[in-house]
Design a protein around this motif. Structure first.
Motif, short mmCIF file in Angstrom:
data_model
loop_
_atom_site.label_atom_id
_atom_site.label_comp_id
_atom_site.label_asym_id
_atom_site.label_seq_id
_atom_site.Cartn_x
_atom_site.Cartn_y
_atom_site.Cartn_z
N ALA A 65 0.85 -1.36 -0.01
CA ALA A 65 0.03 0.18 0.00
C ALA A 65 0.87 1.34 0.20
CB ALA A 65 -1.05 -0.03 1.20
N ILE A 66 2.08 1.15 0.84
CA ILE A 66 2.93 2.40 0.84
C ILE A 66 3.40 2.52 -0.47
CG2 ILE A 66 5.00 3.37 1.80
CD1 ILE A 66 4.32 1.91 4.38
N LEU A 67 3.96 1.40 -1.29
CA LEU A 67 4.82 1.55 -2.45
C LEU A 67 3.73 1.92 -3.59
CD1 LEU A 67 7.04 -1.36 -2.27
CD2 LEU A 67 7.43 1.05 -2.21
N LEU A 68 2.43 1.47 -3.30
CA LEU A 68 1.38 2.12 -4.24
C LEU A 68 1.30 3.82 -4.15
CD1 LEU A 68 -1.48 -0.31 -4.40
CD2 LEU A 68 -0.35 0.33 -6.34
N ALA A 69 1.25 4.13 -2.76
CA ALA A 69 0.98 5.48 -2.74
C ALA A 69 1.91 6.39 -3.40
CB ALA A 69 0.61 5.77 -1.28
N ILE A 70 3.44 5.92 -3.03
CA ILE A 70 4.66 6.55 -3.48
C ILE A 70 4.59 6.57 -4.97
CG2 ILE A 70 6.91 6.50 -3.70
CD1 ILE A 70 6.80 5.37 -0.66
N GLY A 71 4.42 5.48 -5.57
CA GLY A 71 4.36 5.35 -6.99
C GLY A 71 3.36 6.24 -7.85
N PHE A 72 2.05 5.96 -7.02
CA PHE A 72 1.09 7.02 -7.74
C PHE A 72 1.42 8.52 -7.76
CE2 PHE A 72 -3.11 9.55 -7.27
CZ PHE A 72 -3.47 9.13 -8.26
N LEU A 73 1.70 8.97 -6.44
CA LEU A 73 2.09 10.44 -6.36
C LEU A 73 3.58 10.72 -7.26
CD1 LEU A 73 1.78 10.56 -2.65
CD2 LEU A 73 -0.05 11.47 -4.05
N GLY A 74 4.32 9.91 -7.35
CA GLY A 74 5.54 10.57 -8.05
C GLY A 74 5.27 10.35 -9.48
N CYS A 75 4.54 9.36 -10.07
CA CYS A 75 4.25 9.27 -11.52
C CYS A 75 3.43 10.08 -11.99
CB CYS A 75 3.65 7.84 -11.66
SG CYS A 75 3.52 7.33 -13.25
N CYS A 76 2.22 10.36 -11.19
CA CYS A 76 1.19 11.47 -11.61
C CYS A 76 1.73 12.79 -11.42
CB CYS A 76 0.04 11.23 -10.90
SG CYS A 76 -0.89 9.97 -11.52
N GLY A 77 2.56 13.13 -10.26
CA GLY A 77 2.90 14.49 -10.20
C GLY A 77 4.00 14.82 -11.21
N ALA A 78 4.81 13.97 -11.53
CA ALA A 78 5.78 14.32 -12.81
C ALA A 78 4.87 14.47 -14.04
CB ALA A 78 7.01 13.23 -12.83
N GLN A 79 4.10 13.57 -14.55
CA GLN A 79 3.28 13.48 -15.66
C GLN A 79 2.56 14.65 -15.97
OE1 GLN A 79 3.30 11.73 -18.21
NE2 GLN A 79 1.58 12.78 -19.31
N LYS A 80 1.76 14.95 -14.58
CA LYS A 80 0.77 16.09 -14.86
C LYS A 80 1.64 17.44 -14.30
CE LYS A 80 -3.22 13.67 -13.66
NZ LYS A 80 -3.97 13.89 -14.80
N GLU A 81 2.86 17.37 -13.97
CA GLU A 81 3.48 18.76 -13.36
C GLU A 81 2.87 19.38 -12.39
OE1 GLU A 81 4.69 20.85 -16.90
OE2 GLU A 81 5.95 19.41 -17.72
N SER A 82 2.47 18.38 -11.43
CA SER A 82 1.67 19.22 -10.45
C SER A 82 2.49 19.36 -9.14
CB SER A 82 0.44 18.08 -10.10
OG SER A 82 0.06 18.59 -8.77
N GLN A 83 2.61 20.58 -8.66
CA GLN A 83 3.68 20.81 -7.74
C GLN A 83 2.84 20.13 -6.39
OE1 GLN A 83 3.86 25.25 -8.13
NE2 GLN A 83 6.03 24.96 -8.02
N CYS A 84 1.68 19.83 -6.28
CA CYS A 84 0.75 19.59 -5.00
C CYS A 84 1.30 17.94 -5.00
CB CYS A 84 -0.83 19.85 -5.31
SG CYS A 84 -1.66 18.97 -3.55
N LEU A 85 1.07 17.20 -5.78
CA LEU A 85 1.52 15.93 -6.04
C LEU A 85 2.92 15.71 -5.68
CD1 LEU A 85 -0.73 14.67 -8.91
CD2 LEU A 85 -1.34 14.42 -6.34
N LEU A 86 3.67 16.52 -6.16
CA LEU A 86 5.16 16.44 -6.17
C LEU A 86 5.78 16.70 -4.72
CD1 LEU A 86 6.70 18.12 -9.25
CD2 LEU A 86 6.91 15.59 -8.67
N MET A 87 4.90 17.41 -4.10
CA MET A 87 5.24 18.00 -2.58
C MET A 87 4.87 16.81 -1.91
SD MET A 87 6.78 19.73 -0.28
CE MET A 87 7.57 20.95 -1.49
N MET A 88 3.53 16.52 -2.13
CA MET A 88 3.05 15.17 -1.26
C MET A 88 3.96 13.98 -1.40
SD MET A 88 -1.05 15.49 -2.33
CE MET A 88 -1.50 13.63 -1.41
#
Length: 237
Positions: A65-88
């Protein structure tokens, strides 16, 4: 391809791999929880002696579950160029990093406390379910055979267990596979507990354990640096 684009693509691919790995671990954890016996039948002889001492299913579910959350935030944050997701993403990895350091310090400094806590939890479990719960009995039999140990601390962990009450003997591993394994033979055999043996194995392979820990820490630090680089670069746009 510019530096920012290259780092962004690497961030996406890296976190996609983490996401898929987390999903796999989560799936295996759920499988072990739902049908643990089939998992043991397939992987029991190959599974790690250290993991067999803890409840593998819940461990895998939490890590997955932890790896899923980290992977999702990192992947989506970089793809969408979202500062919020990257900070999370940065915050979650930082929390995991701090937790790992704290756990390592506690494990090194308070080994005796860890043994006391495990004894308080595991010993009553063995006396209640060893010989009655097929999965738990199989896990401990495989563990004791592979690690060459007996119980968590010694043979007395099995006293008054369903197995002991029914057969009036202890597991064969407690007597170096000699039969009948009664209290006298078990005491004379002096087979060490699994907690002591596992600690001995970890200390013997301290270089490998330290290398793996250092590698994981380096990856986490690199992930935080990259996430902060992307965050700051987006802030400048």
């Amino acid at each position: 391809m510019g530096c920012f684009t290259f780092i962004k693509v690497m961030m996406i691919l890296f976190n996609l791999a983490i996401f898929l790995g987390g999903g796999t671990l989560l799936g295996v954890g759920i499988w072990v929880t739902v049908d643990g016996q089939s998992f043991l039948d397939i992987f029991g002889a190959l599974s790690s002696s250290v993991l067999q001492v803890v409840n593998v299913s819940y461990f895998l579910i939490v890590i997955g579950a932890i790896l899923l959350a980290i992977g999702f935030l990192g992947c989506c944050g970089a793809q969408k160029e979202s500062q919020c997701l990257l900070m999370m993403f940065f915050s979650v990895v930082l929390i995991v990093f701090i937790a790992e350091i704290a756990a390592a310090v506690v494990a090194l400094v308070y080994t005796g406390l860890a043994e006391t806590l495990l004894t308080a939890v595991v010993t009553p479990l063995l006396r209640e379910k060893y010989g009655a719960d097929r999965s738990l009995t199989h896990i401990w039999n495989v563990t004791m055979t592979e690690v060459h140990c007996c119980g968590l601390n010694n043979y007395t962990d099995f006293t008054d267990s369903p197995w002991h009450k029914e057969h009036q003997t202890y597991p064969e591993s407690c007597c170096n596979d000699e039969q009948p394994c009664n209290s006298t033979l078990a005491a004379n055999s002096k087979v060490p507990g699994c907690f002591t043996q596992i600690l001995k194995e970890i200390k013997t392979n301290a270089g490998v354990v330290g290398g793996v820990a250092a590698g994981i820490a380096a990856l986490e630090i690199a992930a935080m640096v990259v996430a902060m680089y992307l965050y700051c670069h987006l802030d400048q746009k």
